[in-house]
Design a protein around this motif. Structure first.
Motif, short mmCIF file in Angstrom:
data_model
loop_
_atom_site.label_atom_id
_atom_site.label_comp_id
_atom_site.label_asym_id
_atom_site.label_seq_id
_atom_site.Cartn_x
_atom_site.Cartn_y
_atom_site.Cartn_z
N LEU A 66 0.81 -1.21 0.00
CA LEU A 66 0.00 0.00 0.00
C LEU A 66 0.84 1.27 0.00
O LEU A 66 0.51 2.25 -0.65
N LYS A 67 1.94 1.21 0.74
CA LYS A 67 2.77 2.41 0.83
C LYS A 67 3.45 2.72 -0.49
O LYS A 67 3.70 3.88 -0.81
N ARG A 68 3.77 1.69 -1.25
CA ARG A 68 4.55 1.96 -2.45
C ARG A 68 3.71 2.16 -3.71
O ARG A 68 4.23 2.53 -4.75
N THR A 69 2.40 1.94 -3.63
CA THR A 69 1.60 2.19 -4.82
C THR A 69 1.04 3.60 -4.80
O THR A 69 0.76 4.16 -3.74
N GLY A 110 -2.32 4.11 1.35
CA GLY A 110 -1.35 4.18 2.44
C GLY A 110 -0.85 5.59 2.68
O GLY A 110 -0.15 5.85 3.65
N ASN A 111 -1.23 6.51 1.78
CA ASN A 111 -0.76 7.90 1.85
C ASN A 111 -1.63 8.70 2.81
O ASN A 111 -2.78 8.99 2.53
N SER A 112 -1.04 9.13 3.93
CA SER A 112 -1.88 9.70 4.97
C SER A 112 -1.94 11.23 4.97
O SER A 112 -2.57 11.80 5.84
N HIS A 113 -1.29 11.89 3.99
CA HIS A 113 -1.39 13.36 4.04
C HIS A 113 -2.70 13.83 3.42
O HIS A 113 -3.24 13.20 2.52
#
Lengths: 125, 125
Positions: B15-18, B70-73
């Motif tokens: 999730l973090k890398r997509t 996964g992107n939390s901003h």
DNA sequence: AATAATAACAGGAATTATTACTATTATATT
DNA sequence: AATATAATAGTAATAATTCCTGTTATTATT
């Protein structure tokens, strides 16, 4: 070309006269009172058709997917998580958000979903 | 108490890398490349757990339920109704809408749902 | 009013996304 | 190393929605 059917008329009537935002299944159960052997598939098919001609809106905010309303004018609302009241948010506050997003993304915007939740002034005390 | 598991780590890494907003099933298929016998239930369970600790967000606007990131901003989403792609709208465009609504209504805002739908530039042609 | 064409229907099967169950495995603690 | 239990794999179950098929009802045409 669309023909008229009793089923479609009753489905729309049910939606127009409720103040709630019912699910397809609720509409089905309600229409059943008048047309006992109506099929659930008919309800889904007509909700979709009525949407496509703008008679009905499907709500897409706040996890309320699958809820419909017969009053199809756009509006924003804010819900108090404590007392449950729903207030309207003045259009001016969010003026032209669609335009702003359209200009920034290049999309032709056809729909938006804007809703807020929090604690109302009365409950804050 | 949470234990560490390889499955959870790989799910989060994926999730973090997509840059996309994948469905649970897409995550499942992706993780399978590394852990071939992972269970779909494990993916769902971990997506939920990761959400609860704020590592992952589930998109809840505009019929995009079941999409994760996964992107939390802080940012908003716009979906193309033709090709289905979901793009990000930077926070700057809609800067401080929560603050504006808070000041206008007196609510203490704790949550919002802001999303858009339309036709993307590519599909417009 | 009768006929013909087909939109819409009922009822059930199929599909999709998600959750629940259960016996087994892996992790953290002692 | 032994223990307790969180987490897992695999499968079954559930829920919401869509698809399919033979039948019915509506509309346009005669």
């Amino acid at each position: 070309m669309h023909r008229h059917s009793r089923q479609r008329k009753v489905i729309l009537d049910v939606l127009k006269r409720t103040k709630t935002h019912p699910s397809a299944d609720w509409v089905y159960r309600e229409v059943k009172k008048e047309i006992p052997n109506i099929s659930l598939g008919t309800v889904y098919r007509n909700l979709k058709l009525l949407q496509s001609i703008g008679e009905v809106t499907e709500i897409s905010c706040e996890g309320n997917e699958g809820r419909f309303e017969g009053n199809s004018h756009l509006h924003y609302h804010i819900t108090c998580q404590k007392c449950g009241q729903i207030k309207d948010v003045d259009d001016i506050i969010l003026h032209d958000i669609e335009g702003k997003v359209a200009r920034a993304t290049g999309f032709k915007i056809t729909n938006h979903c804007v809703g807020f939740a929090g604690i109302c002034p009365a409950c804050l005390e």
